[in-house]
Design a protein around this motif. Structure first.
Motif, PDB file in Angstrom:
ATOM      1  N   GLU A 329      49.506  41.773  24.728  1.00 57.33           N
ATOM      2  CA  GLU A 329      49.187  41.071  25.980  1.00 57.33           C
ATOM      3  C   GLU A 329      50.497  40.537  26.528  1.00 57.33           C
ATOM      4  O   GLU A 329      51.145  39.694  25.909  1.00 57.33           O
ATOM      5  CB  GLU A 329      48.218  39.925  25.716  1.00 57.33           C
ATOM      6  CG  GLU A 329      48.016  39.002  26.912  1.00 57.33           C
ATOM      7  CD  GLU A 329      47.419  37.667  26.520  1.00 57.33           C
ATOM      8  OE1 GLU A 329      47.565  36.698  27.295  1.00 57.33           O
ATOM      9  OE2 GLU A 329      46.806  37.576  25.436  1.00 57.33           O
ATOM     10  N   ILE A 334      47.615  44.386  29.574  1.00 55.32           N
ATOM     11  CA  ILE A 334      47.438  44.947  28.243  1.00 55.32           C
ATOM     12  C   ILE A 334      48.265  46.226  28.162  1.00 55.32           C
ATOM     13  O   ILE A 334      48.003  47.191  28.900  1.00 55.32           O
ATOM     14  CB  ILE A 334      45.959  45.241  27.943  1.00 55.32           C
ATOM     15  CG1 ILE A 334      45.114  43.967  28.161  1.00 55.32           C
ATOM     16  CG2 ILE A 334      45.803  45.758  26.521  1.00 55.32           C
ATOM     17  CD1 ILE A 334      45.513  42.790  27.288  1.00 55.32           C
ATOM     18  N   GLU A 355      44.315  39.501  31.840  1.00 55.63           N
ATOM     19  CA  GLU A 355      43.710  40.098  30.651  1.00 55.63           C
ATOM     20  C   GLU A 355      44.354  39.494  29.410  1.00 55.63           C
ATOM     21  O   GLU A 355      45.571  39.264  29.389  1.00 55.63           O
ATOM     22  CB  GLU A 355      43.890  41.621  30.647  1.00 55.63           C
ATOM     23  CG  GLU A 355      42.880  42.372  31.488  1.00 55.63           C
ATOM     24  CD  GLU A 355      43.144  42.274  32.973  1.00 55.63           C
ATOM     25  OE1 GLU A 355      42.181  42.108  33.749  1.00 55.63           O
ATOM     26  OE2 GLU A 355      44.323  42.355  33.373  1.00 55.63           O
ATOM     27  N   ARG A 356      43.540  39.278  28.382  1.00 54.61           N
ATOM     28  CA  ARG A 356      44.068  38.603  27.198  1.00 54.61           C
ATOM     29  C   ARG A 356      43.301  39.004  25.938  1.00 54.61           C
ATOM     30  O   ARG A 356      42.242  39.614  26.009  1.00 54.61           O
ATOM     31  CB  ARG A 356      43.992  37.076  27.372  1.00 54.61           C
ATOM     32  CG  ARG A 356      42.646  36.558  27.800  1.00 54.61           C
ATOM     33  CD  ARG A 356      42.709  35.085  28.195  1.00 54.61           C
ATOM     34  NE  ARG A 356      42.987  34.242  27.051  1.00 54.61           N
ATOM     35  CZ  ARG A 356      42.050  33.708  26.280  1.00 54.61           C
ATOM     36  NH1 ARG A 356      40.770  33.941  26.537  1.00 54.61           N
ATOM     37  NH2 ARG A 356      42.366  32.951  25.264  1.00 54.61           N
ATOM     38  N   ASN A 357      43.902  38.671  24.771  1.00 57.57           N
ATOM     39  CA  ASN A 357      43.295  38.887  23.448  1.00 57.57           C
ATOM     40  C   ASN A 357      42.921  40.340  23.169  1.00 57.57           C
ATOM     41  O   ASN A 357      41.765  40.657  22.873  1.00 57.57           O
ATOM     42  CB  ASN A 357      42.055  37.999  23.275  1.00 57.57           C
ATOM     43  CG  ASN A 357      42.368  36.527  23.366  1.00 57.57           C
ATOM     44  OD1 ASN A 357      41.941  35.863  24.298  1.00 57.57           O
ATOM     45  ND2 ASN A 357      43.124  36.010  22.413  1.00 57.57           N
ATOM     46  N   PRO A 358      43.867  41.271  23.239  1.00 61.84           N
ATOM     47  CA  PRO A 358      43.524  42.673  22.969  1.00 61.84           C
ATOM     48  C   PRO A 358      43.171  42.891  21.500  1.00 61.84           C
ATOM     49  O   PRO A 358      43.751  42.269  20.597  1.00 61.84           O
ATOM     50  CB  PRO A 358      44.800  43.420  23.345  1.00 61.84           C
ATOM     51  CG  PRO A 358      45.902  42.418  23.130  1.00 61.84           C
ATOM     52  CD  PRO A 358      45.307  41.096  23.531  1.00 61.84           C
ATOM     53  N   TYR A 369      39.271  43.571  25.328  1.00 59.56           N
ATOM     54  CA  TYR A 369      40.039  42.400  25.773  1.00 59.56           C
ATOM     55  C   TYR A 369      39.176  41.613  26.745  1.00 59.56           C
ATOM     56  O   TYR A 369      38.158  42.101  27.254  1.00 59.56           O
ATOM     57  CB  TYR A 369      41.352  42.824  26.438  1.00 59.56           C
ATOM     58  CG  TYR A 369      41.200  43.843  27.540  1.00 59.56           C
ATOM     59  CD1 TYR A 369      40.971  43.454  28.865  1.00 59.56           C
ATOM     60  CD2 TYR A 369      41.273  45.199  27.263  1.00 59.56           C
ATOM     61  CE1 TYR A 369      40.812  44.382  29.871  1.00 59.56           C
ATOM     62  CE2 TYR A 369      41.114  46.148  28.269  1.00 59.56           C
ATOM     63  CZ  TYR A 369      40.898  45.730  29.569  1.00 59.56           C
ATOM     64  OH  TYR A 369      40.739  46.654  30.577  1.00 59.56           O
TER      65      TYR A 369
END
Length: 554
Positions: A329, A334, A355-358, A369
């Motif tokens: 990230e 991503i 976008e976050r936390n892949p 994500y």
């Protein structure tokens, strides 16, 4: 440099072309102009962390400051010719003044502790500011005055204060003793609610503006004539109120219900404030509030399309099942990176959203994500190659989510929300199931439930606190929709992990964690906890590999 290192450099230097250019900003009626002040024939406000000034009707806005730091809390001198404000020209937050026409600001405070402007003295000869420089704890600040001509600050007699406003004759002071907890907890009603007190310099007497039963937050005192105007959430959202210092009557003057009033200030018969992203004025003579239309055309460097790089922008990461690529990230995008050969690949390309936390699926085909592209965070599952349709799943948790954990069969995902709830989502049906809730609060944005899947994807192990603030490990059966407890609740256990066969569950346990787990008490300062590794068998007929053995004659 290795090929992997080179690929990472490419990721860090990835060009982000932001779509929200200056043309997307309304330069005829600009929103989110903050911390307004009014004096004489001008108003001042903060926009893009810079100080701006405009005519009192909102026309002819112009920027007064443009340094890399943050400017804040502008106030006008009584004659309307000067503006005092906070700035970070030299790194620390200090008090400055600048002529309303502009020019080079004059620095008035030099202490390494951050200083913040409150107001001018009634004669305009000094600036009143708050600072924690002479307090025994960072929890409190005190009030000081510093001459506008420069000199050493003088401390007021009050033991602690945050915001303050002089009475017109300078004989009294309306002030708030404590910080504003409601900035963190909306509708806060705890023991440190924001209150307004009236202080008399002659005899050090004080009078508190009364609050309703159950308390409220009263802030931004403005002493005008025989009345103190202030903001309060006593009737719901923050609105403007007045307190008659003679009759002691309190009157509500505005009736906003959608968004609170923030950052109110007074000058020349008018109160100015921000509400719902717009600057408003309230005429004390007529009792009418009006919107100010202010158009600001600024370069807004953070919105300008530009190249960015740096490891500080990487926040989340995961590795593909084979280890051939990793996913990161980076500034809300991503991006996957090869281990040796190939190029970085941006699989989102949505610079207008975050976008976050892949998390890479165990079968290697997908990357999950969280994305706020719709306006609220949702779960997205995208093909890892960056080609094909992205599946979107609407979530009905508390709004912010964390800790994506794929099931080994790549058909389900477990995650937490900031309400400290644990869920799993079936990717085939889209059904979202609540598994557990933290019974008590612990520090941090999400807590530490830490879900982990069994190898056959039919069980989830996780950790929550019990009512005595001790961590406990639980097992949730997807087939039975039932929770099973692993320990007796008299010890602290956590960090569960299944072995590959699914026969055993490992976890840490402690029998001396009690004083340390009590994070809110000072009694844990000199305490230490010890932990040991434990194992529990999960199937009938499976003996513990740690069971004692003894050779016996048969």
């Amino acid at each position: 440099m290795t090929k992997t290192g080179f690929a990472l450099v490419l990721v860090l230097g990835f060009a982000l072309l932001l779509p929200q250019t200056a043309g997307a900003i309304d330069i005829t009626n600009t929103r989110f102009l903050t911390q307004p002040a009014i004096g004489g024939s001008h108003i001042a406000f903060v926009y893009g962390n810079d100080l701006w000034v405009a005519n009192a009707d909102g026309n002819y806005p112009r920027r007064l400051t443009s340094d890399e730091g943050v400017e804040s809390d502008p106030v006008f001198s009584p004659d309307g010719q000067w503006i005092a404000f906070n700035a970070e020209y030299d790194g620390n937050r200090d008090v400055y003044i600048v002529a309303v026409e502009g020019g080079i600001p004059t620095r008035l405070t030099w202490h390494p502790y951050p200083d913040s402007v409150c107001s001018f003295t009634p004669d305009g000869a000094a600036v009143l500011f708050r600072s924690g420089r002479n307090t025994f704890t960072n929890r409190y600040t005190r009030l000081f005055t510093v001459p506008v001509s420069g000199g050493f600050p003088s401390q007021l007699a009050l033991p602690n204060a945050v915001k303050a406003s002089y009475s017109p004759d300078g004989a009294r002071l309306a002030y708030t003793p404590l910080g504003e907890r409601f900035r963190v907890w909306k509708n806060y009603r705890g023991g440190t609610v924001t209150t307004i007190w009236l202080y008399d310099f002659s005899d050090h007497g004080t009078e508190k503006i009364r609050q309703p039963e159950g308390r409220s937050n009263d802030t931004d005192p403005m002493w005008v004539g025989d009345a103190v105007y202030f903001l309060s959430d006593r009737n719901g959202e923050f609105n403007l109120f007045s307190f008659d210092t003679s009759s002691k009557a309190i009157e509500q003057l505005t009736e906003y219900t959608d968004f609170p009033i923030v950052d109110a200030s007074f000058g020349d018969g008018t109160i100015i404030f921000e509400q719902a992203g717009t600057i408003h004025t309230y005429d004390l003579a007529t009792g009418r509030a009006s919107d100010l239309k202010i158009g600001v055309a600024a370069d807004l460097q953070e919105l300008r399309p530009r190249y960015v790089k740096g490891a500080d922008f990487i926040r989340g990461a995961d590795i593909s099942p084979s280890g051939s690529r990793a996913v990161f990230e980076v500034r809300g995008e991503i991006i996957t990176v090869p281990a040796e050969k190939g190029d970085p690949r941006n699989i989102t390309l949505t610079t207008g959203s975050h976008e976050r936390n892949p998390a890479w699926s165990p079968d290697g085909k997908s990357i999950a994500y969280f994305s706020d592209a719709s306006g609220e965070y949702e779960l997205h599952v995208a093909p890892q190659a960056g080609k094909g349709d992205v599946k979107t799943y609407t979530l009905d948790g508390t709004g912010f989510y964390n800790d994506l954990q794929w099931s080994p069969d790549s058909e389900k995902i477990a995650f937490e929300d900031n309400g400290r709830n644990l869920y799993f989502l079936d990717l085939n049906s889209g059904e979202m199931t609540l598994i557990a809730k933290e019974p008590i609060y612990n520090p941090g944005p999400f807590g530490a439930i830490g879900p982990t899947w069994s190898p056959d994807s039919t069980w989830l192990a996780y950790t929550t606190n019990n009512s005595t603030n001790m961590e406990q490990v639980y097992l949730y059966s997807l087939e039975q929709k039932k929770v099973f407890t692993i320990a007796d609740g008299l010890s602290d256990v956590g960090d569960p992990a299944f072995d590959k066969s699914g026969k055993y569950l490992y976890f840490f346990g402690s029998t001396d964690a009690g004083p340390v787990r009590q994070w809110f008490a000072m009694s844990n300062a000199d305490m230490e906890m010890t932990r040991n590794l434990y194992l529990v068998t999960l199937q009938k007929g499976v003996a513990s590999p740690l069971a004692k053995e003894s050779d016996e004659e048969e």
